[in-house]
Each structure stands twice: as C-alpha cells, then as structure tokens.
Design a protein around this motif. Sequence first.
Motif, PDB file in Angstrom:
ATOM      1  N   VAL A 168       0.838  -1.203   0.000  1.00 59.43           N
ATOM      2  CA  VAL A 168       0.000   0.000   0.000  1.00 59.43           C
ATOM      3  C   VAL A 168       0.873   1.253   0.000  1.00 59.43           C
ATOM      4  O   VAL A 168       0.666   2.180  -0.789  1.00 59.43           O
ATOM      5  CB  VAL A 168      -0.935  -0.015   1.225  1.00 59.43           C
ATOM      6  N   LEU A 169       1.881   1.245   0.865  1.00 59.69           N
ATOM      7  CA  LEU A 169       2.727   2.430   0.961  1.00 59.69           C
ATOM      8  C   LEU A 169       3.495   2.678  -0.332  1.00 59.69           C
ATOM      9  O   LEU A 169       3.657   3.825  -0.767  1.00 59.69           O
ATOM     10  CB  LEU A 169       3.698   2.304   2.136  1.00 59.69           C
ATOM     11  N   SER A 170       3.977   1.598  -0.970  1.00 59.32           N
ATOM     12  CA  SER A 170       4.724   1.804  -2.216  1.00 59.32           C
ATOM     13  C   SER A 170       3.827   2.389  -3.288  1.00 59.32           C
ATOM     14  O   SER A 170       4.254   3.257  -4.050  1.00 59.32           O
ATOM     15  CB  SER A 170       5.311   0.507  -2.760  1.00 59.32           C
ATOM     16  N   GLU A 171       2.586   1.912  -3.328  1.00 59.45           N
ATOM     17  CA  GLU A 171       1.680   2.474  -4.325  1.00 59.45           C
ATOM     18  C   GLU A 171       1.416   3.946  -4.048  1.00 59.45           C
ATOM     19  O   GLU A 171       1.349   4.758  -4.968  1.00 59.45           O
ATOM     20  CB  GLU A 171       0.347   1.706  -4.326  1.00 59.45           C
ATOM     21  N   LEU A 172       1.308   4.267  -2.780  1.00 61.91           N
ATOM     22  CA  LEU A 172       1.108   5.665  -2.411  1.00 61.91           C
ATOM     23  C   LEU A 172       2.283   6.512  -2.866  1.00 61.91           C
ATOM     24  O   LEU A 172       2.128   7.620  -3.385  1.00 61.91           O
ATOM     25  CB  LEU A 172       0.966   5.796  -0.891  1.00 61.91           C
ATOM     26  N   GLU A 173       3.479   5.962  -2.671  1.00 62.29           N
ATOM     27  CA  GLU A 173       4.659   6.723  -3.055  1.00 62.29           C
ATOM     28  C   GLU A 173       4.699   6.896  -4.568  1.00 62.29           C
ATOM     29  O   GLU A 173       5.041   7.972  -5.076  1.00 62.29           O
ATOM     30  CB  GLU A 173       5.923   6.008  -2.579  1.00 62.29           C
ATOM     31  N   ALA A 174       4.339   5.821  -5.279  1.00 59.04           N
ATOM     32  CA  ALA A 174       4.312   5.926  -6.736  1.00 59.04           C
ATOM     33  C   ALA A 174       3.368   7.036  -7.167  1.00 59.04           C
ATOM     34  O   ALA A 174       3.658   7.794  -8.097  1.00 59.04           O
ATOM     35  CB  ALA A 174       3.886   4.590  -7.343  1.00 59.04           C
ATOM     36  N   CYS A 175       2.256   7.146  -6.468  1.00 58.82           N
ATOM     37  CA  CYS A 175       1.307   8.212  -6.797  1.00 58.82           C
ATOM     38  C   CYS A 175       1.942   9.586  -6.634  1.00 58.82           C
ATOM     39  O   CYS A 175       1.764  10.471  -7.468  1.00 58.82           O
ATOM     40  CB  CYS A 175       0.080   8.138  -5.900  1.00 58.82           C
ATOM     41  N   SER A 176       2.695   9.762  -5.548  1.00 56.25           N
ATOM     42  CA  SER A 176       3.263  11.082  -5.333  1.00 56.25           C
ATOM     43  C   SER A 176       4.385  11.340  -6.345  1.00 56.25           C
ATOM     44  O   SER A 176       4.593  12.469  -6.769  1.00 56.25           O
ATOM     45  CB  SER A 176       3.760  11.235  -3.902  1.00 56.25           C
ATOM     46  N   PHE A 177       5.090  10.293  -6.764  1.00 54.21           N
ATOM     47  CA  PHE A 177       6.114  10.490  -7.797  1.00 54.21           C
ATOM     48  C   PHE A 177       5.474  10.921  -9.105  1.00 54.21           C
ATOM     49  O   PHE A 177       6.057  11.640  -9.892  1.00 54.21           O
ATOM     50  CB  PHE A 177       6.880   9.197  -8.040  1.00 54.21           C
ATOM     51  N   ARG A 178       4.283  10.418  -9.348  1.00 50.86           N
ATOM     52  CA  ARG A 178       3.628  10.754 -10.611  1.00 50.86           C
ATOM     53  C   ARG A 178       2.819  12.043 -10.494  1.00 50.86           C
ATOM     54  O   ARG A 178       2.052  12.362 -11.389  1.00 50.86           O
ATOM     55  CB  ARG A 178       2.713   9.617 -11.027  1.00 50.86           C
ATOM     56  N   ASN A 179       2.992  12.727  -9.374  1.00 49.38           N
ATOM     57  CA  ASN A 179       2.307  14.008  -9.173  1.00 49.38           C
ATOM     58  C   ASN A 179       0.801  13.879  -9.281  1.00 49.38           C
ATOM     59  O   ASN A 179       0.132  14.742  -9.851  1.00 49.38           O
ATOM     60  CB  ASN A 179       2.806  15.052 -10.175  1.00 49.38           C
ATOM     61  N   ARG A 180       0.264  12.794  -8.809  1.00 50.89           N
ATOM     62  CA  ARG A 180      -1.198  12.672  -8.839  1.00 50.89           C
ATOM     63  C   ARG A 180      -1.784  13.573  -7.766  1.00 50.89           C
ATOM     64  O   ARG A 180      -1.206  13.724  -6.687  1.00 50.89           O
ATOM     65  CB  ARG A 180      -1.595  11.221  -8.534  1.00 50.89           C
ATOM     66  N   THR A 181      -2.931  14.141  -8.044  1.00 52.70           N
ATOM     67  CA  THR A 181      -3.590  14.951  -7.027  1.00 52.70           C
ATOM     68  C   THR A 181      -4.197  14.022  -5.984  1.00 52.70           C
ATOM     69  O   THR A 181      -4.258  12.807  -6.171  1.00 52.70           O
ATOM     70  CB  THR A 181      -4.729  15.778  -7.636  1.00 52.70           C
ATOM     71  N   LEU A 182      -4.661  14.625  -4.896  1.00 58.86           N
ATOM     72  CA  LEU A 182      -5.202  13.813  -3.809  1.00 58.86           C
ATOM     73  C   LEU A 182      -6.416  13.024  -4.291  1.00 58.86           C
ATOM     74  O   LEU A 182      -6.605  11.861  -3.908  1.00 58.86           O
ATOM     75  CB  LEU A 182      -5.563  14.721  -2.630  1.00 58.86           C
ATOM     76  N   GLU A 183      -7.226  13.654  -5.145  1.00 63.82           N
ATOM     77  CA  GLU A 183      -8.426  12.965  -5.632  1.00 63.82           C
ATOM     78  C   GLU A 183      -8.046  11.768  -6.505  1.00 63.82           C
ATOM     79  O   GLU A 183      -8.586  10.676  -6.362  1.00 63.82           O
ATOM     80  CB  GLU A 183      -9.316  13.929  -6.442  1.00 63.82           C
ATOM     81  N   GLU A 184      -7.098  11.993  -7.408  1.00 60.81           N
ATOM     82  CA  GLU A 184      -6.654  10.898  -8.281  1.00 60.81           C
ATOM     83  C   GLU A 184      -6.086   9.760  -7.440  1.00 60.81           C
ATOM     84  O   GLU A 184      -6.390   8.591  -7.669  1.00 60.81           O
ATOM     85  CB  GLU A 184      -5.582  11.396  -9.254  1.00 60.81           C
ATOM     86  N   THR A 185      -5.273  10.135  -6.468  1.00 67.18           N
ATOM     87  CA  THR A 185      -4.694   9.120  -5.602  1.00 67.18           C
ATOM     88  C   THR A 185      -5.793   8.328  -4.909  1.00 67.18           C
ATOM     89  O   THR A 185      -5.717   7.104  -4.795  1.00 67.18           O
ATOM     90  CB  THR A 185      -3.803   9.794  -4.542  1.00 67.18           C
ATOM     91  N   GLU A 186      -6.814   9.061  -4.493  1.00 68.66           N
ATOM     92  CA  GLU A 186      -7.894   8.411  -3.755  1.00 68.66           C
ATOM     93  C   GLU A 186      -8.569   7.332  -4.594  1.00 68.66           C
ATOM     94  O   GLU A 186      -8.735   6.200  -4.148  1.00 68.66           O
ATOM     95  CB  GLU A 186      -8.911   9.490  -3.376  1.00 68.66           C
ATOM     96  N   THR A 187      -8.911   7.692  -5.833  1.00 65.55           N
ATOM     97  CA  THR A 187      -9.579   6.696  -6.676  1.00 65.55           C
ATOM     98  C   THR A 187      -8.638   5.553  -6.991  1.00 65.55           C
ATOM     99  O   THR A 187      -9.025   4.386  -6.984  1.00 65.55           O
ATOM    100  CB  THR A 187     -10.062   7.342  -7.986  1.00 65.55           C
ATOM    101  N   TYR A 188      -7.383   5.890  -7.259  1.00 63.05           N
ATOM    102  CA  TYR A 188      -6.427   4.845  -7.608  1.00 63.05           C
ATOM    103  C   TYR A 188      -6.207   3.896  -6.438  1.00 63.05           C
ATOM    104  O   TYR A 188      -6.111   2.690  -6.608  1.00 63.05           O
ATOM    105  CB  TYR A 188      -5.109   5.507  -8.010  1.00 63.05           C
ATOM    106  N   MET A 189      -6.157   4.465  -5.237  1.00 60.06           N
ATOM    107  CA  MET A 189      -5.789   3.658  -4.083  1.00 60.06           C
ATOM    108  C   MET A 189      -6.945   2.814  -3.549  1.00 60.06           C
ATOM    109  O   MET A 189      -6.719   1.849  -2.826  1.00 60.06           O
ATOM    110  CB  MET A 189      -5.286   4.559  -2.944  1.00 60.06           C
ATOM    111  N   SER A 190      -8.175   3.172  -3.877  1.00 59.91           N
ATOM    112  CA  SER A 190      -9.277   2.517  -3.174  1.00 59.91           C
ATOM    113  C   SER A 190      -9.273   1.003  -3.398  1.00 59.91           C
ATOM    114  O   SER A 190      -9.465   0.233  -2.453  1.00 59.91           O
ATOM    115  CB  SER A 190     -10.602   3.142  -3.595  1.00 59.91           C
ATOM    116  N   SER A 191      -9.005   0.567  -4.640  1.00 56.72           N
ATOM    117  CA  SER A 191      -8.999  -0.875  -4.876  1.00 56.72           C
ATOM    118  C   SER A 191      -7.818  -1.541  -4.176  1.00 56.72           C
ATOM    119  O   SER A 191      -7.930  -2.636  -3.629  1.00 56.72           O
ATOM    120  CB  SER A 191      -8.956  -1.143  -6.380  1.00 56.72           C
TER     121      SER A 191
END
Lengths: 520, 508
Positions: B64-87
């Motif tokens: 979970v944490l690595s995926e979160l970090e990948a999101c921040s590397f890709r400059n995803r916004t909080l909303e994008e991260t939220e949808t991506y992370m939910s699954s």
Amino acid sequence: MPHSISPEASPADDSTLPLADAQPLSNGVKEEPSSTSQDVTMSDAASPSEAEKNKVVLEGLFDDDDSDDEFSSSAPQIRPEEAPSPEPLKIKPSTTFSDPEVMRAFYQRLFPFRYLFQWLNHSPSPTNDFAHREFAFTLQNDAYLRYQSFPTSDLLRKQCIQMIPSRFEIGPVYSANPRDRKTLRKASAFRPLSKELVFDIDMTDYDDIRTCCTGANICLSCWSFITMAIKVVDVALREDFGFKHILWVYSGRRGAHAWVCDKRARDLDDQKRRAVAGYLELLKGGAQGGKKVNAKRPLHPHLERSLAILRDYFQTSILLDQDPWSSDRSAHLLDLLPDASLRAALQKKWDSAPSRPSSMKWADIDSLAASGALSTLDPKSLKEMKQDIVLEYTYPRLDAEVSKKLNHLLKSPFCVHPGTGRVCVPIDTRKVEEFDPLGVPTVTQLLGEIDTWDREHRQNEEVVVEEEDGVSSSQKQVSDWEKTSLKPYVDLFRGFVNRLLKDEKGVKREREEGGNAMEF
Amino acid sequence: MIRQDFSRVDPKRRAALDYKKKQFAKPEFKQQDYEHRLNFYVLPPTAEITLEEFEIWAINRLKVLSELEACSFRNRTLEETETYMSSILDKYLPLHSNSSRSSTLQEERKKDHYSHFILRLAFSATEDLRRRFSRLETTLFRLRFKDDNLRERVQFVNSLGLEWEKIDKEEREELASELTAAGGYGKGEEQGWFKVDFERVPELVEGRRVLLKRGKAYVPMREQQSIVVAEFTRKLDEALELTARQLPRIDEDDRLAPILAHLSQSFTAPDAAYSTSDANIDGLSTPTAASIDTLAQHFPLCMHNLHSTLRANSHLKHFGRLQYTLFLKGIGLSLDECIMFWRRSFKLMADDKFNKEYKYNIRHAYGDVGGDANRRGRGYTPYSCQKLLTEPLPGPGQAHGCPYRTYTTDNLIALLQRTGVNDRDTLKSVREDVGRQRYHIACNRVFEWTHKREIKKVKDDGSWGAAELDTILHPNTYFKRSWLLKHLGEGNAGVVGGASQDKMDVGE
C-alpha cells in the motif's frame, strides 16, 4: 561563588584573536583584587602610567572606529555635550564614549547588572535560566566572543569591567552551560532551550519612504515610523497573542527592539516564532516588487485594528511631515494605482502643479475618481487600494529574521551604542509618543552627571563610599545611576522586571504543585 | 538534604512480593479493543502473532505504501490518488467503518495496527527511511480520515483528547464579524469554530487565516483535518525517533531481524526496477568504449558528473566506479568494452595495477566472476534513483550518488549551469524542489527543460503517449529517453514501448 573566574582561568573563547585575549586581561589583572570601594578611585584617577599605556595601545587600535563613516554622522552631536564638563572623572573634551576608561566607568557605576540578572533569571536566587544563558561580547577591537556564560550577575559585571566590551548581546538559555559545550560527549546535548521572543525594527527598512533623513541619521519626524510600529506590534502581541511582559528598548541609534518575556513566549520553537513573525508581517517584495501590500478582503481583524491606529499618523506624520510624493516622487504613488485612466488624469494634473503637496495629491485621487476618471475600478476597490497604500507607508517593517530563530542574539538593554554613545534605554509604551531618541542620555553625559551630583552633595557628607549599584548601605543610600538622568529608565526596567518576577513565581509554584501531585 | 534512596526495596515491601508467582505469572496486557476505524498508533501491540502473520501483514502494508509513493512520484492529485488507491486498499488493507457491521472489523483493525508497528520497526533505522515512512503514513492517514464516516470521524477526533474547546453560541455571536473577516469567506456558510492555543496551529497563524484573541486561535471546522493530520505526523515522528534509539536494543537475531531488513530493502526500490528494454534502444548502435564521450551528453546529472570527474582526475573511487559501471552496463556496453573503457580512463595507471585491483570488480559487476548466485544473475542491477537517493552520502573525494541530493544548492546550481542549464525559472524551481528534498522531481524538471522542444513535438504529433513521458525514476531511463528524443528524425521515433515488462531478475 561556585567557581570564580580569574582572567587566566577564563579561556575567553577559541573564536577570539590572541590580541583580544591579551589586551583586556592586561587591563583587568590589576583591577581584579580591587574591592568595590576602590572602583571609584580606579576610574577617577588611574595611575598616569597605566592610563598612558591604555591610551597608546587602545587608541592606536581603535582609531578606525572613530573615523568610520558609519559613525561620523552622529559623532558631532555628542562632542559639544562633553565640552562643558571638565570634571574630575577626566571627561576631557577629547574624551569620547569609545574611550575604554569611560566604558569601564559605565560598567562599574551605571550599568544595572542586578536588574538585568533578575530579568533573565526569573527568580531572585541564581538558576540555570541565567547560568546557561549565552552572552556574546563585542570587544573594543571588534573581536566577537560567543558562548560566554556567568553563574551570577557579579561575574558578568566583573568580566565586563575586565574586557570592556563595546557592547554585549544576549542569546538563548542552553541545555548545558555554554562554556562547557565542547566537553559534552554528545553534540546533541547542547541545544538552545528558550529565549525571549524578540523583534527588531530598524529605520533602514524605511529608507525608500522616508524623505527627511538618510542612512544612520534620524530626526523626530522619522522616529514616528518607529512609534507607529511599536504601537501596532505592541497591541497585537498583547491582545492577539495574550503576552503581558513586553519590553521595548531603544536600540541606541535608529531603531527599537522588543523583548517578549512571558514564559509562553520564551518556550516557542522556531516554527512558532516564524508563525508569530509571519502574522505580524505584511509588506512583501523588494525594491522592484511594485505594490508591497496586497491584503486579503475582508481585512483580518489585526489589520483592521492596525489600520485604525495608523490612519491618523498617515495624515500627519506621512502626508505632512514626510511629504512622500512631492514633485516627481509622485511617480511611485502613480505606480501603485492600478487604473490607467485615473493615472493619466492625475499625472496631467500634477505635472501642471509641481509644488503640490502630498496631502493635496492624496485628496486628488478621490476627487478625480469621483469626477469619473475611473475606467476599471469601482469605488470599493479604490477604497481598498487606498487602504493598501496607507498600510504600505505606515505598517511596521520588521526585520523578521531576528524573530524567527530561537538562537538569534540581540543586543542587551542598557548597552552603549558604539556609534552614538547613547544608552539603549527601555521605552515606556504608555508614553511611547513622548520618547525622544535624541534626548536619550549618552554615556559621557551620564558620567558627568554623577560628578555634578557628587559635587553638590559633598558639602553635606564627608565620607563618600561607593557601593555596587542597587546595594544600599548605611552610609550611602544612593546608587550612581540614581544620580543621573538614567534613573527613570532604570526605574522603568525595575518595575518591568518586578512584574515579570511576580508572574514567574506563580508559574513556578504551579509547576511544583503539579509535580508533587504526580508523586503521591 | 539527604534524599532517601528509593532504589532499595524496603524489607516490608519485599515480603509482599512472591517471586514464584511473579515468575510464572502471565504478563497482563490489556487486549486492545479497536473502537474506531482510525488509529493514532499510540499504544504498541501486545498480543502474540505468528511469524507468518508478522511477515504477511507487513508486506501487505508495504504494498500500500509503495503504491502511495508511486502516486506522489507521478504528481497525482489527492483525488486521483484516492480513486487509484481505493482498490489497492480494499485488497491489502481493508478497514471498514463501524456502521458496516462487518464481522471482521476487529481483525482488520488489528492487522492495520500491527502492520503499522512492524513497519515502524523496519523503517526507523535511517533518517531517510524515517522521513519517507512518516510522509507515506501521513498520506495514508489523510486518505482514511477524509473518507471516514462523518459521525465516526467526530467520535474519533473527540477520543483523541486534543485540547480544543468548541466555542459557544454567545461567544460566536459576539465575535461573528471578526470570525468571518479572519476566516475569509461568505456569511452564508454555517460554520463551527473551536478554540486552541495558537501554538497548535502555527501555519494558520502565520498566514493570518485564523482569528487570534489572547493567545487562543479560533479555528474553523474545515481546518480540523489539517490539525489532526499535523498531530498525527508529529506523534509519529517523535515515535520513530524513539524507535530508532531503541532499535539496537532488540536483542534478536534470526527470526525478526531478517524479515525487517528485507522489508526495508524492498521499500527502497518499489517500482523503479531496471528493465532490459532500457538497454535495447532502436537506432543506437552498440556503444563502445570510444563512444561514451559522445553519449555522455545524454547522461543524467549523476552519471554526467561521474564522467567528468573521471575525465578530470583519471580516477574514480570505488562506489563511483560501481555506480558508473552498472549504468554503462545498463546502456548496453559489453564487458570487454567496459574493461577497455576503464583501462583507457585510468591513463595514469600501470597495466599491472589495473589488472590486479580494478578489473575483477568490473567483471564481478557484470556477473563474469564471483559466486554462483552472482553469475547466474548476471551481476548487479544498475542502480535506480531510489537506490542512489537512499544510500549514505559520499565522503571526501567521492563523487557517487545523486548530485541533487549530495551537492549544496549553490554548487548544484553552478554545476547545472556548467552543463548548459541556464534558464532562471528552471533553476529557481530546482532550488525549491531540492529544498523540499524532492530530488527526482528536480532532475525531471531539468530533463523537461533540456528536451522541451522535442517533448512538445512528440506530444503534438501524438507519437508518444503519457506512459512514455512518465516521471523518470532510473538513470538508464533518463539516458534512453534523452537519446531517443534527440534522435527523433532518424527513423526510430516513438519506439519506446515495452517499458518495464521484462524485468531482469537479478540483483540478489
């Protein structure tokens, strides 16, 4: 004395030049055994040979100071005052405030070490608040000694008399004695714990809007910038942050310092200090930055209140005294106006009347705007823009870096400003508008006053025994500072310190009671 | 005064202490009951779990944490991260609200609790790891806090015992205009406020976004989240610091330690693995020892820096050699050519010394010599940005690592200017990124500036998709992309595909 500091044993500091060590010590060694009662004779009539020696060595060294152009402007103001005091204290016309003998006499006889100690110690008996406090000395040869600390005020006084610093600064209380910092096993065991929250307002930050003086000079009309700043900052610190013990001190030349001494303020860390400084800071942008105030609407209550305080000053101190937009200086005012057609109309009007004073120009903005010269602005935003301009010309300009760091050093109150000879006296916030920076006594003037007083009272009293300042004896009730015009300032400081100590006592008791409750 | 020595057990008390009972008594820990979905992780777990659970729970959270970090590397916004992370969260670390009445509620929360503390152990060792862990855990907490059931969130916040007072109606009416002025929004919004000491909300005070009265800050409800999150971060940082200090005292060798070490290692390279496709660049003739100088213009700053240091000194220290050798290996330089390259570069050195002291290391890196595992794995994998960013800082005379991290900002700017990056805005942004320790962002920014024309072109004609222009996380990707962009018109445009499919299974 927990451990006496003899000149040899006090390993001044590694940062000093060997010269700095040697010079003050050679002066100090002889003084050392002299009891307080001898202090006067020492300063009054130092043996000719010694005086000679000091003169040769020190004046040779410090000649540069006097000719420094930073100081030259204020020096003439001092000299005339010295001339009419041919006193036994050897205040000769040639004597200046940077003379080491004058400075020594100042530390011996006038500096209120006792109250300084109580102020920093927060308790009558010595604590770590004082003992672990960093002092930094600027010596006469400009060497800078950091990490000095003293168990008691007497030892601080002694070192001042030995080294005759041209000024000294006060730093934070550390977790260990600053003098022992190199002997600690872990570097992390030495870190700053607490310090007063300080603010520094300096006239240099106002140079682009003050028209009366430049550089190091000040006059009463530009001092009003500082007065305004003190009023605004003081009320914000008291009402918004709830601080009670705020000491304002004249910086000796052209600025003022604030020391917020509440326990809560002393314990703020860097981030929180930055927050307070940021709260009080409004002007953004440098010389090329254009409009410096862009306040959000509705105005924050702090700005609303500040504006109410400053509006009157703007009419008198700014528009009348400073006259900031006379003749072609009005270009800056035009730059601040965002409306092109209004700008053009004003430009035309002012070009035809070059001598029009600022107050009329300020009024012109409204009158032209009312006559329909506005193209893009509605009356509301015009009003807001005018508020922004008022704030740009009056709102305090803090040297915010000073406030943001816990371990920033700031010159101690009651030091002598090395450029002007004026004592850094506290400012009474109740009468802040009456404060006259040019009327603050200089060190030479004060020493002269002691002698005048002594001469007037000598007829009555036979024996004159000097006591340390503040200590009364049966023979003599009057401390030296009480004989001079420094008295009201020391009294002010003493009152401030007493109020602080009273509050601290309450805090301490609470803490102790809390601790007991935990134990049982 | 003489203080009594309390360390001595006085005789009367000793009688009450039955050592037999004490010795065999089970430790009485309160079994934790998880009332709330969210957790501040203040109390450490005390129950026993199996080693297998220990590992699996930790790995799940790590994913979970690595995926979160990948999101921040890709400059995803909080909303994008939220949808991506939910699954992903549902799969690895589900956490249901009280209202869901799920039967596994306590189990889920227990797993969340335990896995957090396991990873805390694994990631407290170095400053870098601590900072990353704290950042990611904070993000995770923020995500969960945001989508928590409103009522339960209020309950949770109340349970924290944060010292804030709600302001009552009278006070609110009295201060109404000032509150609105300080908060800066319209009258229509029905808002609640609460009072805290101003020290608790320094950012809000600094920005004059709250009303201050006598040392109390009146904070609007919508700022509640930032306070709770700030409190979470503060507590976690403190705890990590403490854990780091306690770490050496875990007198434990072969059950937990290997798992913990493995966990923290896999965290350092979450998704930036080197893929063989980076070595196959269409149109690029096989590099040789002689062509490195020409190719160096496409190298990222870390490698460019090593190259120029090598040229200037005719020598590189060990870690610099290793980093550079692996990079060269990654761009397709063969072992023989690589040895040739180093031999020629060390031109002040006798053949004998070179063969004795240096050649072996190069061959080892290529998997030509060494243990069985090394040879089967064809040597080491080229270092990723993650690896370069987390290894210890170089010492005197060493030039390895990521210059964005190892150089002081001023020197870095000077270095960039020497390599031809002179755009003021870019340099300013680089300065900011570096200040915030986002080194790879700074590197990508420089890449985008130096290739801005080419990037615009491939974007305009649509030949490169978003995936091909994703954030660079590997020096070899940097090289490949740079080379391709600069050789667009040569019949190979757009052939970047196949990225990150056939990962080399090496590096053990």
